[in-house]
Design a protein around this motif. Sequence first.
Motif, PDB file in Angstrom:
ATOM      1  N   ASN A   1      49.651  35.875  54.101  1.00 41.71           N
ATOM      2  CA  ASN A   1      48.534  36.263  54.950  1.00 41.71           C
ATOM      3  C   ASN A   1      47.916  37.585  54.519  1.00 41.71           C
ATOM      4  O   ASN A   1      46.898  37.977  55.047  1.00 41.71           O
ATOM      5  CB  ASN A   1      48.990  36.352  56.407  1.00 41.71           C
ATOM      6  N   LYS A   2      48.545  38.295  53.614  1.00 44.52           N
ATOM      7  CA  LYS A   2      48.062  39.590  53.202  1.00 44.52           C
ATOM      8  C   LYS A   2      46.857  39.432  52.283  1.00 44.52           C
ATOM      9  O   LYS A   2      46.800  38.550  51.444  1.00 44.52           O
ATOM     10  CB  LYS A   2      49.178  40.353  52.490  1.00 44.52           C
ATOM     11  N   ASP A   3      45.920  40.299  52.430  1.00 42.12           N
ATOM     12  CA  ASP A   3      44.687  40.290  51.678  1.00 42.12           C
ATOM     13  C   ASP A   3      44.938  40.703  50.214  1.00 42.12           C
ATOM     14  O   ASP A   3      45.755  41.573  49.954  1.00 42.12           O
ATOM     15  CB  ASP A   3      43.743  41.287  52.370  1.00 42.12           C
ATOM     16  N   SER A   4      44.238  40.090  49.280  1.00 40.89           N
ATOM     17  CA  SER A   4      44.402  40.425  47.862  1.00 40.89           C
ATOM     18  C   SER A   4      44.060  41.885  47.588  1.00 40.89           C
ATOM     19  O   SER A   4      44.689  42.520  46.745  1.00 40.89           O
ATOM     20  CB  SER A   4      43.517  39.527  46.999  1.00 40.89           C
ATOM     21  N   TYR A   5      43.067  42.397  48.277  1.00 39.61           N
ATOM     22  CA  TYR A   5      42.700  43.801  48.100  1.00 39.61           C
ATOM     23  C   TYR A   5      43.822  44.720  48.589  1.00 39.61           C
ATOM     24  O   TYR A   5      44.117  45.729  47.963  1.00 39.61           O
ATOM     25  CB  TYR A   5      41.394  44.119  48.831  1.00 39.61           C
ATOM     26  N   GLU A   6      44.453  44.346  49.708  1.00 37.46           N
ATOM     27  CA  GLU A   6      45.577  45.130  50.225  1.00 37.46           C
ATOM     28  C   GLU A   6      46.763  45.094  49.274  1.00 37.46           C
ATOM     29  O   GLU A   6      47.428  46.104  49.069  1.00 37.46           O
ATOM     30  CB  GLU A   6      46.031  44.582  51.577  1.00 37.46           C
ATOM     31  N   ILE A   7      47.030  43.919  48.734  1.00 38.49           N
ATOM     32  CA  ILE A   7      48.172  43.768  47.824  1.00 38.49           C
ATOM     33  C   ILE A   7      48.024  44.697  46.626  1.00 38.49           C
ATOM     34  O   ILE A   7      48.989  45.353  46.217  1.00 38.49           O
ATOM     35  CB  ILE A   7      48.300  42.295  47.366  1.00 38.49           C
ATOM     36  N   LEU A   8      46.820  44.756  46.071  1.00 39.05           N
ATOM     37  CA  LEU A   8      46.594  45.630  44.907  1.00 39.05           C
ATOM     38  C   LEU A   8      46.304  47.078  45.300  1.00 39.05           C
ATOM     39  O   LEU A   8      46.279  47.957  44.443  1.00 39.05           O
ATOM     40  CB  LEU A   8      45.446  45.079  44.054  1.00 39.05           C
ATOM     41  N   GLY A   9      46.079  47.320  46.590  1.00 36.91           N
ATOM     42  CA  GLY A   9      45.832  48.677  47.055  1.00 36.91           C
ATOM     43  C   GLY A   9      44.482  49.213  46.614  1.00 36.91           C
ATOM     44  O   GLY A   9      44.356  50.388  46.275  1.00 36.91           O
ATOM     45  N   ILE A  10      43.472  48.368  46.636  1.00 35.97           N
ATOM     46  CA  ILE A  10      42.132  48.773  46.214  1.00 35.97           C
ATOM     47  C   ILE A  10      41.121  48.462  47.307  1.00 35.97           C
ATOM     48  O   ILE A  10      41.409  47.704  48.239  1.00 35.97           O
ATOM     49  CB  ILE A  10      41.716  48.062  44.902  1.00 35.97           C
ATOM     50  N   GLU A  11      39.942  49.033  47.172  1.00 37.09           N
ATOM     51  CA  GLU A  11      38.852  48.788  48.113  1.00 37.09           C
ATOM     52  C   GLU A  11      38.098  47.520  47.713  1.00 37.09           C
ATOM     53  O   GLU A  11      38.191  47.058  46.581  1.00 37.09           O
ATOM     54  CB  GLU A  11      37.874  49.982  48.114  1.00 37.09           C
ATOM     55  N   GLU A  12      37.321  46.975  48.646  1.00 34.53           N
ATOM     56  CA  GLU A  12      36.550  45.757  48.375  1.00 34.53           C
ATOM     57  C   GLU A  12      35.503  45.947  47.287  1.00 34.53           C
ATOM     58  O   GLU A  12      35.169  44.999  46.588  1.00 34.53           O
ATOM     59  CB  GLU A  12      35.846  45.285  49.642  1.00 34.53           C
ATOM     60  N   ASP A  13      34.999  47.149  47.155  1.00 34.98           N
ATOM     61  CA  ASP A  13      33.948  47.391  46.161  1.00 34.98           C
ATOM     62  C   ASP A  13      34.506  47.870  44.814  1.00 34.98           C
ATOM     63  O   ASP A  13      33.767  48.370  43.976  1.00 34.98           O
ATOM     64  CB  ASP A  13      32.926  48.390  46.699  1.00 34.98           C
ATOM     65  N   ALA A  14      35.791  47.680  44.592  1.00 33.10           N
ATOM     66  CA  ALA A  14      36.417  48.108  43.335  1.00 33.10           C
ATOM     67  C   ALA A  14      35.819  47.325  42.161  1.00 33.10           C
ATOM     68  O   ALA A  14      35.540  46.135  42.274  1.00 33.10           O
ATOM     69  CB  ALA A  14      37.926  47.883  43.397  1.00 33.10           C
TER      70      ALA A  14
END
Length: 118
Positions: A6-19
């Motif tokens: 359920n974890k977001d891909s952006y959260e998993i990598l620890g980056i922002e959506e606009d990366a």
Amino acid sequence: MENTNNKDSYEILGIEEDANQQDIKIAYRKLAKKYHPDVNKTDPNAKEKFIKIKQAYETLKDPEKRRLYDYKRKNRDNADLRDIYGHHEFNHIREIFNEIFRKRNNYYNKPPPEGMYV
């Protein structure tokens, strides 16, 4: 490729959506090095974490997969028809139509009877 958790891909990598692509690659390499099962032998969950990190990276590194992933995240209630028709179900329907129209195709492939077009 979609994440199984359920974890977001952006959260998993620890980056922002606009990366950008470079930020995604740097975050992936840092986390992959930290959680790779051959390197991190003390953490029993390292393999699972590494797999999730790899899935998140595979989703975000490809611009088309990322665009589709972002669309699904923002429109969770809307069904994407590519998900419905892009998989095995459509192949069954295609086989049914092929069976129906195969017989009709044989009729049209025969030459016309003698003297039909005088």
